[in-house]
Design an enzyme around this catalytic site. Structure first.
Site, short mmCIF file in Angstrom:
data_model
loop_
_atom_site.label_atom_id
_atom_site.label_comp_id
_atom_site.label_asym_id
_atom_site.label_seq_id
_atom_site.Cartn_x
_atom_site.Cartn_y
_atom_site.Cartn_z
N ARG A 199 -7.44 1.28 13.34
CA ARG A 199 -6.05 1.50 12.92
C ARG A 199 -6.01 2.49 11.76
O ARG A 199 -6.99 2.66 11.05
CB ARG A 199 -5.39 0.19 12.48
CG ARG A 199 -5.96 -0.39 11.18
CD ARG A 199 -5.01 -1.42 10.59
NE ARG A 199 -5.52 -2.09 9.41
CZ ARG A 199 -5.44 -1.63 8.16
NH1 ARG A 199 -4.93 -0.44 7.92
NH2 ARG A 199 -5.90 -2.37 7.14
N ASN A 243 -5.18 3.76 8.09
CA ASN A 243 -5.09 3.17 6.76
C ASN A 243 -4.37 4.19 5.87
O ASN A 243 -3.30 4.64 6.21
CB ASN A 243 -6.48 2.79 6.23
CG ASN A 243 -6.40 1.76 5.12
OD1 ASN A 243 -5.62 0.81 5.20
ND2 ASN A 243 -7.18 1.93 4.07
N ASP A 288 -9.99 1.95 -3.72
CA ASP A 288 -8.91 1.85 -2.74
C ASP A 288 -8.05 3.11 -2.81
O ASP A 288 -8.58 4.21 -2.72
CB ASP A 288 -8.13 0.56 -2.99
CG ASP A 288 -7.43 0.03 -1.76
OD1 ASP A 288 -6.94 0.83 -0.94
OD2 ASP A 288 -7.35 -1.21 -1.60
N GLU A 331 0.83 -1.22 0.00
CA GLU A 331 0.00 0.00 0.00
C GLU A 331 0.86 1.26 0.00
O GLU A 331 2.06 1.22 0.22
CB GLU A 331 -0.90 0.04 1.25
CG GLU A 331 -2.34 -0.39 1.00
CD GLU A 331 -3.16 0.68 0.26
OE1 GLU A 331 -2.60 1.70 -0.17
OE2 GLU A 331 -4.38 0.48 0.12
N ASN A 336 -9.70 5.60 2.93
CA ASN A 336 -8.77 5.16 1.91
C ASN A 336 -8.21 6.31 1.09
O ASN A 336 -7.82 7.33 1.63
CB ASN A 336 -9.41 4.07 1.05
CG ASN A 336 -8.49 2.86 0.95
OD1 ASN A 336 -7.29 3.00 0.74
ND2 ASN A 336 -9.05 1.67 1.10
#
Length: 321
Positions: free
Chosen positions: A123, A125, A226, A40, A176
């Site tokens: 958490r 991202n 995403d 990522e 995202n």
């Protein structure tokens, strides 16, 4: 085997130009062959011709050299959602539920601010730095299974140069992709489980966002929106998880201009890099795939370079603190 080797060397994809009548061929190469559980947050580092990225659940920050093909890594204590460059040197990360500074030479991590202090199962991202040097990053509920989370647990935050934190909004399912328009007047954002790309008015002086609206709704076969980035023409490139593709979206009209398909389903994010920012680097994941699926997609979790797109990206911003 020969077929797989050919696939490994190069994947030629047909690109869908809905705004043109021509069809063109582009080249998709697997360049980082060390697979990530959840690769990522790619960021191009022009000075060293390196690609910076994270493996979220692998709990690693990585730097891949396009010159030597070597990967340097350092481990994090918990899930690391994103990494960004820092003007004063080193990097900043969103790790667990805190922002932290990374000294790459010393391989040390220092927490600078905490978020979601009222929650126990969230958490960080994705995250990115705005044109003024603020580090924006969002949180999400911890995943039960890949892309399956407890909804409405996340928030969007920004870390200021003085390390104070602003909470922009909550009730986020899975924070995202994010980026800003070239004129800095608009902020683009993805909450993945809404299956849409959204826009806000943006105040570059204060970092305030307002007037939330929908830009593009994903079609059924396009997967889950995403990570994303913007090109030098002001168009957005959005990776689609479980869609095996990157979409080019015109945020002004809300239309899809191109579809670039990749040889893996779990495409996670993208950024421009390489000489003059003419290559698009696309990260992917293999977490959640069984043995059969991984055998069918041996490059799952690897990073791909897409060339021949005919557009350029812009350099990344660095955190001002």
């Amino acid at each position: 085997m020969a077929k797989l080797e050919r696939l490994d060397a190069e994947w030629t994809a047909r690109v869908d130009h809905t705004d043109e009548e021509t069809m063109s061929s582009i080249k998709v190469e697997c360049v980082v062959k060390e697979p990530n559980e959840i690769g990522e947050g790619p960021v191009w580092e022009e000075k060293d011709a390196t690609l910076l990225y994270v493996d979220i659940t692998g709990q690693r920050i990585n730097r891949w050299s396009s010159l030597t093909n070597q990967i340097e890594s350092m481990s994090t204590e918990t899930f690391v959602g994103c990494v960004v460059p820092r003007r004063s040197g080193g990097y900043m990360i969103g790790e667990g539920t805190h922002f932290a500074a990374v000294d790459w030479q010393k391989r040390s991590i220092t927490t600078t601010a905490h978020v979601d202090t009222d929650k126990s199962k969230t958490r960080f991202n994705d995250g990115k730095v705005d044109p003024a040097g603020r580090f924006f990053a969002g949180t999400m509920g911890l995943e039960v299974r890949p892309a399956e989370v407890e909804k409405k647990q996340g928030s969007l935050y920004s870390l200021q140069a003085d390390y104070s934190v602003i909470k922009h909004f909550d009730q986020v399912d899975l924070s995202n992709g994010l980026d800003w328009s070239l004129d800095h007047r608009y902020f683009y954002y993805i909450d993945s489980l809404k299956f849409m790309l959204e826009a806000f008015d943006y105040d570059i002086q204060t970092g305030a966002i307002s007037n939330r609206r929908t830009v593009y709704r994903l079609e059924k076969d396009e997967g889950i929106p995403d990570g994303m980035c913007i090109d030098a023409e002001g168009k957005l490139w959005m990776a689609c998880y479980n869609g095996g593709r990157v979409l080019r979206i015109d945020p002004q009209t809300g239309t899809r201009l191109q579809t670039v398909k990749l040889p893996v389903a779990k495409t996670t994010s993208c950024c421009f890099g390489g000489k003059d920012y003419t290559d698009l680097y696309v990260t992917s994941a293999y977490k959640g795939m069984d043995e059969e699926a991984r055998a069918q997609q041996p490059q799952a979790g690897c990073i791909f370079r897409v060339s021949g797109l005919g557009v350029k990206g812009i350099p990344p911003n660095s955190f001002a603190g």
